[in-house]
Write a protein that holds these residues in place. Structure first.
Motif, PDB file in Angstrom:
ATOM      1  N   CYS A  93      -0.433   3.317  -2.787  1.00  0.00           N
ATOM      2  CA  CYS A  93      -1.821   3.008  -3.112  1.00  0.00           C
ATOM      3  C   CYS A  93      -2.675   4.278  -3.012  1.00  0.00           C
ATOM      4  O   CYS A  93      -2.656   4.966  -1.996  1.00  0.00           O
ATOM      5  CB  CYS A  93      -2.297   1.944  -2.128  1.00  0.00           C
ATOM      6  N   HIS A 124       0.807  -1.221   0.000  1.00  0.00           N
ATOM      7  CA  HIS A 124       0.000   0.000   0.000  1.00  0.00           C
ATOM      8  C   HIS A 124       0.838   1.268   0.000  1.00  0.00           C
ATOM      9  O   HIS A 124       0.325   2.342   0.223  1.00  0.00           O
ATOM     10  CB  HIS A 124      -0.941  -0.017   1.200  1.00  0.00           C
ATOM     11  N   CYS A 128      -5.462   4.216  -0.204  1.00  0.00           N
ATOM     12  CA  CYS A 128      -4.947   4.498   1.126  1.00  0.00           C
ATOM     13  C   CYS A 128      -4.634   5.975   1.284  1.00  0.00           C
ATOM     14  O   CYS A 128      -4.922   6.577   2.314  1.00  0.00           O
ATOM     15  CB  CYS A 128      -3.672   3.705   1.407  1.00  0.00           C
TER      16      CYS A 128
END
Ligand SMILES: [Zn+2]
Ligand SMILES: [Zn+2]
Length: 225
Positions: A213, A210, A216
Motif C-alpha cells: 500500500c 497493506h 502506508c
C-alpha cells in the motif's frame, strides 16, 4: 525422520548463510511452521536469483545430501506438487526427500531483494516480511493434528516468511500460473492457509492488505524521519 528434523533444516540454512547466501524458508516446511497440516516431502528455500548456482554448490557439498540423478531417475519427480518446482535441487541420501532452491524472482518478486542482512539473522533486524523460525510470539505452538509450528531447536538460524507474506506469495504465484497444467499446490494451499491460520487468528490480514500500500509506505517513511 531424523533427516527432516529442525536441526537438519537449520544446518542447511546456516551452511548457505556461511557462504554469504541469504535464504528464506519456503514450501512444505514453511506450511508446517505456520501450523498448517502438511506432509513434508521437501525442504525448500528462496535465495537471490544470482546466487542459485552458488547455493546448489553448497548443498552438494553438505553431508547427507546427494546430487539429483536427473530425469526419470529423480526420486521425487512424481511427487512434485509445486507450481513452479524449485529451480535446482538435491536429495537427502537414501530418501525421497528433496532439498530445493527457488530464485526470488519465481516466488517473492514483489518484495525488495533479499540482502546480506539475512545472512546473519537477528530478530531485531529482520524486516517486517520475515520472522525467525524460533519466534513463539508470531508462530503457533505444536498442537495435535496440526503442522508442527514454531521450531524447538535451531530456529534462530532459519528466516521464514510471515504468514500474510506467504499467503500473498501463494496467491500471486497462483494468479500468475493460472492455466498451467500443474495447479494443485496453489489452490489447495490457499484454501488450507485461510481455513487453518485465519481461524486461529495468526493471519494478519490487515498487514496483508497493506503489504504494497503506497499510503502506508509514505507513512512509514514519514514516521522514520
Ligand atoms: Zn531430483
Ligand atoms: Zn495501507
Amino acid at each position: 525422520m531424523i533427516r527432516l528434523s529442525e536441526p537438519f533444516v537449520a544446518s542447511i540454512a546456516h551452511s548457505l548463510n556461511l557462504a554469504q547466501i541469504p535464504c528464506v524458508l519456503w514450501g512444505h516446511y514453511l506450511l508446517v511452521l505456520h501450523g498448517i497440516p502438511s506432509g513434508v516431502g521437501s525442504i525448500d528455500f528462496i535465495v537471490p536469483d544470482d546466487l542459485l548456482a552458488d547455493g546448489l554448490k553448497i548443498l552438494s557439498q553438505l553431508k547427507g545430501l546427494a546430487p539429483c540423478p536427473g530425469g526419470k531417475h529423480c526420486p521425487s519427480r512424481s511427487a512434485d506438487r509445486y507450481t513452479p518446482p524449485p529451480a535446482v535441487h538435491v536429495h537427502v541420501e537414501a530418501s525421497e526427500v528433496r532439498v530445493g532452491l527457488y530464485p526470488q524472482a519465481d516466488v517473492l518478486w514483489f518484495l525488495p531483494p533479499l540482502d546480506g542482512s539475512l545472512v546473519c539473522p537477528k530478530k531485531s533486524q529482520l524486516s517486517r516480511y520475515f520472522v525467525l523460525a524460533s519466534d513463539d510470539n508470531v508462530l503457533p505452538p505444536w498442537r495435535p493434528g496440526r503442522g508442527s509450528g514454531v521450531f524447538k531447536e535451531g530456529g534462530d538460524k532459519v528466516v521464514a516468511l510471515k504468514c500474510h507474506v506467504m499467503l500473498e506469495a501463494l496467491m500471486r504465484t497462483y494468479a500468475r500460473d493460472e492455466g498451467a497444467s500443474v495447479g494443485g499446490f496453489g489452490a489447495s494451499t490457499i484454501v488450507y492457509v485461510e481455513k487453518f491460520v485465519d481461524n486461529d487468528g495468526f493471519l494478519d490480514l490487515k498487514s496483508m492488505k497493506h503489504l504494497n500500500c503506497t499510503t502506508c509506505a509514505a507513512q512509514r517513511v514519514a514516521s522514520s524521519v
